[in-house]
Structure formats: C-alpha cells, structure tokens
Design a protein around this motif. Structure first.
Motif, short mmCIF file in Angstrom:
data_model
loop_
_atom_site.label_atom_id
_atom_site.label_comp_id
_atom_site.label_asym_id
_atom_site.label_seq_id
_atom_site.Cartn_x
_atom_site.Cartn_y
_atom_site.Cartn_z
N PHE A 137 40.21 36.94 48.83
CA PHE A 137 40.18 35.52 48.09
C PHE A 137 41.80 35.53 47.66
O PHE A 137 42.28 34.21 47.41
N THR A 161 29.58 34.06 30.30
CA THR A 161 28.65 33.95 31.29
C THR A 161 27.22 33.51 30.90
O THR A 161 26.56 33.01 31.86
N LEU A 206 29.04 29.90 32.78
CA LEU A 206 28.82 29.94 34.15
C LEU A 206 27.96 29.22 34.97
O LEU A 206 28.09 28.80 36.28
N TRP A 260 31.70 29.59 45.76
CA TRP A 260 31.70 30.84 45.28
C TRP A 260 33.23 30.99 45.02
O TRP A 260 33.43 31.55 43.77
N VAL A 261 33.98 30.36 45.98
CA VAL A 261 35.34 30.71 45.63
C VAL A 261 36.07 30.13 44.11
O VAL A 261 36.52 30.56 43.44
N LYS A 318 34.38 31.68 41.18
CA LYS A 318 35.03 32.94 40.92
C LYS A 318 36.47 32.78 40.37
O LYS A 318 36.87 33.46 39.31
N TRP A 319 37.09 31.80 41.05
CA TRP A 319 38.34 31.40 40.34
C TRP A 319 38.29 30.91 38.91
O TRP A 319 39.09 31.18 38.07
N PHE A 339 35.84 31.54 36.62
CA PHE A 339 35.25 32.46 35.90
C PHE A 339 36.68 33.35 35.61
O PHE A 339 36.63 33.74 34.33
N LEU A 340 37.09 34.02 36.53
CA LEU A 340 38.30 34.76 36.24
C LEU A 340 39.25 34.33 35.43
O LEU A 340 39.78 34.86 34.46
#
Lengths: 206, 487
Positions: A22, B197, B201, B347-348, B351-352, B354-355
């Motif tokens: 990614f 979370t 999230l 998903w990407v 993820k981006w 969340f991180l």
C-alpha cells in the motif's frame, strides 16, 4: 510475456500478488537501484482507467475513482519490463496540451520539460473519437506515444468493436486494445513498449 | 505523413514560418530545454498558450513577431485560430473513429440512459438523493455503524479490555500517574485506542464503504450536474460538488482535491466552506449516532448547518471579487460497481485513516495526561468553562471542546461518551454538535490548508471560524431557550 527476474521470486509482474503493497516505501521485490532511464508516462483524460493501469503495471495501489480530480498528485512506481526496471508516472487527467485547471497543468508541464522513454496515452474505447485529438497532439509533439485503447470490455457490451490494425495504420503508432480492470492486454502493452526502451534486450521472449 | 494532422493552409504556413525562423535564431531560441517538437510549440503559441507566452515575453521582439504572425493568420481564417485547430483535429478524429469502430450490435442499454436522466433531473434527482442519504447514510452509517458496531466494540472494551488493562497497570506499576497514562479514564489504551477503534473506526468503515459504492457507480458526477445551479449561488460551480462531497469523508483529502477547481477564487471559497461547515466522516457519524434517537434534533442540526453553508457561501461569493467558474465535467457511464474494487478501496482508505489518527489519538491521551498532571489542563478547562456555561452546557463538556481542538472527531467521540452516560439533554447535544461541526478543522486539515492556501489565508480562516462557531452555538442555545424548544 513473463519476466524472468520476478519468476524466481514466485511472483510474476503481470499478475501482482494479493498482498498489495500500500505504501510507496515498501516497494515489491524489484531491484533496489533507481532506474537511470527516463520514466514511462501515463497520460489521458479523466476516467479512462489510468490509475487502474498504473496499478496493474506497478503493483502500487492508487485510489481508483470514477470522477475527475482524485489523482491530483503525480504517482510514481516501478515496473519490470524486459528485465529492466523502469519508472512509471501516473499523471492527473488532461483534455489537451493546453491546460485549464491546475491539475492539467501538472500533467502538461511534466511532458513539456521532463524527458520520457515512452508516453502511454490511455483512451476509453467507447469514446474514441473524443479522445483522439489528444493523441494527435502527443504525436505532433514528437513524443514516443503508445495508444492504449482501454475499457474494451465495456465497449463490447455496448456493441462496439475497435479494429486495432486499422487504427494502428491510421495513426502510425503502436496501438493496444485492452481492459485494464480485468488485466487484459497488460502483457501486450508491455511488449509494445519494449522497442522504446533504451537498452534493447538480446532476445525478446515471444 | 501518417498520424500527423494537417491544418488549414494559413495555419500550416504560420507553423512552417515559425519553424524556419526558430532555426535561424540560434542562441535566442527560448524553448531549447523543452522536449516538445517545434511544430507542437508553434501550434500552442498560435493558440496563445499562457504558460508559453510568459516565456516568450523575455524577448519583446519575438513577441511582436508572433503577434503579427497571429494577426496575419487570423485574417485568412473564417473562425478563430484555436477553433480552427480544434475543428481540424476533431473531424480527423471522427473520421478515424468511423474507420476503425464497428458496431457489432445495437445494444446500448436504455436502462442506464433512463437512470442517468432520473439522477440528473432535479425533480427526480432530489428524492433519489434523499433516499440514498436515508438508507446509505442514516440507516447504514448512522444506525448500523455508529449504533450497532460502536455498541458492540465499546462493550468489548468496557467489559473485557479496560478492566483488564486497569487491573494489570494497577498490579505492575505502583505509581498512580503512570497508571493514568495507560489506563483509567484518560489513558492511552482506555481512552486513545478505545476512541480510535471503538468509535471512529466503525463509523469510518461503514462510511467509506458506502462512499466507495456511490463513487464507483458513477453517481457523484451526476450529483455535480444536478447541484450545479445551487452551487453557483454560493460562488462555486458543479465541479466543486466533488471536493465538498469528499469532505464528508475527510476534509483533509477534500482540501487537496480543491486543486481541480478552475479559479483561485473558487478554490478559496471551497476550502473555506470545507473547514467551516462540512463535518468529516468520523465526526458526523458520531454526531449522527448522538442525535439518531432524536430525529427532530438531527433535522435541526442538519438544517442549521446547511443554512450556514448556504448563507456564508453566498456572502463570501458576494464579498470576494470575481465570478463563478464554468462547469464542464466528464460523465462516466453509470455502472454496477465492481465489488472487489470497492472493498479494496474501502480497505485502503480505512487503513490510511486509521493509521493517520491512531498516533494522534494516542498523543491526545498523552497531552491530556501531561496537562492534568501539571495542572495546565485544569487551568484551560477553567478558562473554557464560562464559555461552556454560556452555551448552556454542563461542566463536563468543557474538556470536550479542548479535545475538539486537537481533533474534531476526538471531541465528537468524547461527546458520544458523555451522551452514553446520559448526562446531556437534547438541547445541549444539538448545541455541542453545532459548535463541533463549525469548529476549527483538525490538525491534519490545518496543515493541508497552510500548504494549499498559504499561512495568511489559513490564519484568516481560523480567526473567523473560532469565534463564529461559539457565537452560533450561543445564539442557538439562546434561541432554543427563548422559544422554549426542548429536543
């Protein structure tokens, strides 16, 4: 066409592994050295599937969107072709070489100033007539253009078919019909870029 | 030559003249570091390409020469040079298309055409939008994401993770402040990670899934088309619908996308409205969850924010010089989204996001810990308290505004927490939700604002938004009390 370098690492370049890398810094298992030759640029109007093709070529995930303006920054990735590592740049959508918006200017300036090994002009097969004027401009500019006629699957569903040979003859540049989202035509596209590469491989696998 | 377009005679003559002239210029040729062919450069200059003309202006003589050439060429043509060039290209493109394109069957789906008409026509388009908002956002994101999912994950934290963490830290570390850093009310795990979370999230996940589906179906550009006129009244064009709608996902991302707008003015208005009136996914998901039990309060909040958006946008458009941008956008076909693409995209983004937020939430916990330990935090809270009282809020709400300063969604999550404990009335929820929506953009967006619009503009925006948000909250509270409204 398979590239032999990656085969040994149980990963072929054409079909990328499912574990998507990614982030730009964790590149797939390519050789680490930065390619010396100029990049291969992807250009075209918005919504023709440039980002999908970029992903298929490099394995880097770029958000794929269905409207203009989400690929604002130029993405760069590495691709393995004829056992050479090449940089691929994905440019924001542009309609012509004369820019209107800031994002178009980014794409134009890149073509204007940076040398490129090849320019892949991605077009939508369903709207070929509207997209060819940019092809003309790229050819006029003396750039090494390959035309990627994308979304052939949708065109077929619409009852349209593009005759690749005839188009190639009319334009005088390599033409590839493909459906990047279905991973169709990726290998053929790579093969048509090979003649533009700075170092010709001794033997091109058939 | 194959592939080369031949233009009307006067234009070809001008190109030939320019090419041979440049050859004779030697050192004075200004475009030697450009990789475009002279023919291409000649065509762009004949069309008065602003960027290239700027370079040409280094040599006034060449400028004059070209101006004369353009005038001479123009006089020999019936239409403008630019139009003549475009027409030549288009007709050649059409000719080639006809030669190489074959219709295998007459199969163009009329269903897609009908759907397209329905989404673009305001009479049917607005009800469709309402249905999408109701099921996609209210039901799916609000009730399922911010309700169901949040409840479940919260329960896991409250019943299984938090007691264990508190217990372990109490056993292992004897010193109370360190225990507070990791566990208890404001600890890294019990507050920071729990907020990220359990509250943010699920909201972001359901929202991004919904958004990706809409995005891949080709609906958004049609929404732009439909809202074009409405947006013109706030000084924007339909083009700006995309960044604004994106803002409902993440204002930071949307601020970057304002680059697609045509004029500086439009970009400024869009970023300003984004930071003022557009809540991001995490924030409005939480607000939706907060107010979902009180539909009237939710409607009021929505109506009020929309009104602010329109009124402030209208005033800004009147106040800023210049006119609205034109509107032209590609309409991709309406299609059934490819499920794999939608999932990967969601998903990407998740993820981006969340991180991106996890470290910030952890930092917030640490900052709160430091603030509480040194007493600085109490000082600031005491300073905010009068403000909180002015808004008709209880004392416990003061820290939320402080958290909201770190991140809007953090503040909103804190509010959610308070509401779960049942310590806020309907009116208080509405006022807090309004203030937090209008409030300062989050730190990430602030950085992007500075990068995109410059520090000066950012300061002006921030200095306006801050008092404005509290003023509006104050007025709403006053109004609600005055009219005796109780949500």
């Amino acid at each position: 066409m398979d590239c032999h370098q990656c085969k040994s690492k149980s990963q072929s370049c054409g079909t990328q592994s499912w574990k998507l890398p990614f982030f730009r810094n964790n590149q797939p298992s390519f050789s680490k050295e930065v390619p010396a030759s100029p990049p291969i640029a992807l250009v075209g109007m918005p919504n023709v599937g440039k980002s999908v093709l970029f992903h298929a070529l490099t394995g880097i995930y770029v958000t794929v969107s269905n409207y203009p303006g989400t690929t604002v920054e130029v993405s760069r990735g590495l691709m393995q072709i004829a056992s050479q590592t090449m940089t691929v740049v994905d440019t924001p959508g542009m309609y012509s070489l004369m820019p209107i918006t800031e994002e178009e200017k980014v794409a134009r300036d890149l073509l204007l100033i940076e040398p490129v090994t090849a320019v892949i002009h991605v077009v939508d097969a369903k709207n070929l007539g509207r997209m060819l004027p940019l092809t003309f401009q790229l050819i006029e500019a003396g750039l090494p253009v390959v035309l990627a006629v994308n979304m052939m699957d949708e065109a077929h569903r619409w009852g349209l078919d593009v005759q690749q040979d005839a188009l190639e003859k009319e334009l005088g540049i390599p033409v590839v019909c493909m459906a990047a989202a279905l991973k169709q035509g990726i290998d053929e596209l790579k093969q048509r870029i090979v003649p533009f590469l700075p170092i010709q491989p001794a033997m091109i696998p058939a | 030559m194959i592939g080369q377009v031949s233009y009307p005679e006067p234009i070809e003559a001008a190109i030939a003249q320019l090419e041979s002239w440049w050859q004779s210029l030697g050192e004075r040729y200004l475009f030697s570091n450009y990789s475009l062919s002279p023919r291409s450069l000649a065509l762009l200059l004949l069309q008065k390409d602003p960027g290239l003309w700027q370079i040409l202006e280094q040599d006034p003589e060449q400028c004059r020469h070209l101006e004369v050439l353009i005038t001479v060429t123009q006089n020999q043509l019936k239409q403008s040079i630019g139009l003549a060039i475009a027409h030549t290209r288009q007709s050649q493109a059409q000719a080639i298309e006809q030669a190489v394109l074959h219709e295998t069957k007459q199969a163009r789906s009329s269903l897609a055409e009908k759907l397209h008409r329905l989404t673009v026509n305001p009479i049917t388009g607005f009800p469709i939008l309402v249905v999408i908002l109701y099921y996609g956002v209210y039901k799916f994101v609000g009730e399922f994401g911010a309700g169901e999912l949040v409840d479940r994950i919260e329960t896991v934290f409250e019943e299984q993770i938090n007691p264990v963490v508190n217990h372990i830290t109490a056993q292992v570390v004897p010193w109370q402040p360190i225990q507070d850093l990791i566990g208890n009310d404001y600890g890294i795990i019990t507050l920071g990670i729990r907020y990220a979370t359990a509250i943010v999230l699920p909201v972001v996940a359901t929202y991004f899934l919904m958004f990706s589906l809409l995005e891949d179906s080709g609906y958004l550009p049609r929404l732009s088309l439909m809202l074009d006129r409405l947006f013109k009244s706030v000084g924007l064009s339909g083009r700006a619908v995309i960044p604004i709608v994106l803002g409902f996902g993440c204002d930071t991302m949307a601020t970057i996308v304002t680059r697609t707008l045509e004029t500086k003015r439009e970009r400024l208005i869009a970023t300003f409205l984004l930071s003022l009136a557009i809540p991001c996914a995490a924030q409005w998901g939480v607000i939706l969850g907060l107010l979902a039990q009180k539909p009237a309060a939710l409607m009021f909040w929505g109506g009020f924010i929309s009104a602010i958006f329109l009124v402030v946008g209208y005033l800004t458009a009147r106040f800023l010089p210049g006119s609205s941008g034109r509107f032209y956008m590609e309409l991709p076909p309406l299609r059934l989204p490819n499920l794999r693409n939608v999932v990967v995209k969601t998903w990407v983004r998740m993820k981006w996001y969340f991180l991106e937020i996890l470290p910030l939430f952890i930092w917030a916990s640490v900052l709160i810990w430091v603030g509480r330990l040194t007493g600085l935090f109490d000082l600031i809270i005491r300073a905010i308290e009068p403000l909180t009282f002015a808004l008709g809020m209880p004392k416990q709400a003061a820290p939320i505004f402080l958290y909201g300063f770190f991140r809007r969604d953090y503040g909103a999550a804190g509010l959610f927490d308070l509401q779960q404990q049942g310590s806020l009335t309907g009116n208080q929820l509405v006022v807090a939700a309004i203030v937090l929506t209008l409030f300062l953009p989050c730190i990430a967006q602030l950085q992007m604002l500075i990068k995109e619009r410059g520090a000066k503009t950012t300061w002006l925006i921030v200095l306006f938004i801050f008092p404005f948000a509290f003023l509006m909250g104050y007025l709403v509270n006053l109004g609600l009390t005055f009219f005796g409204v109780n949500f």
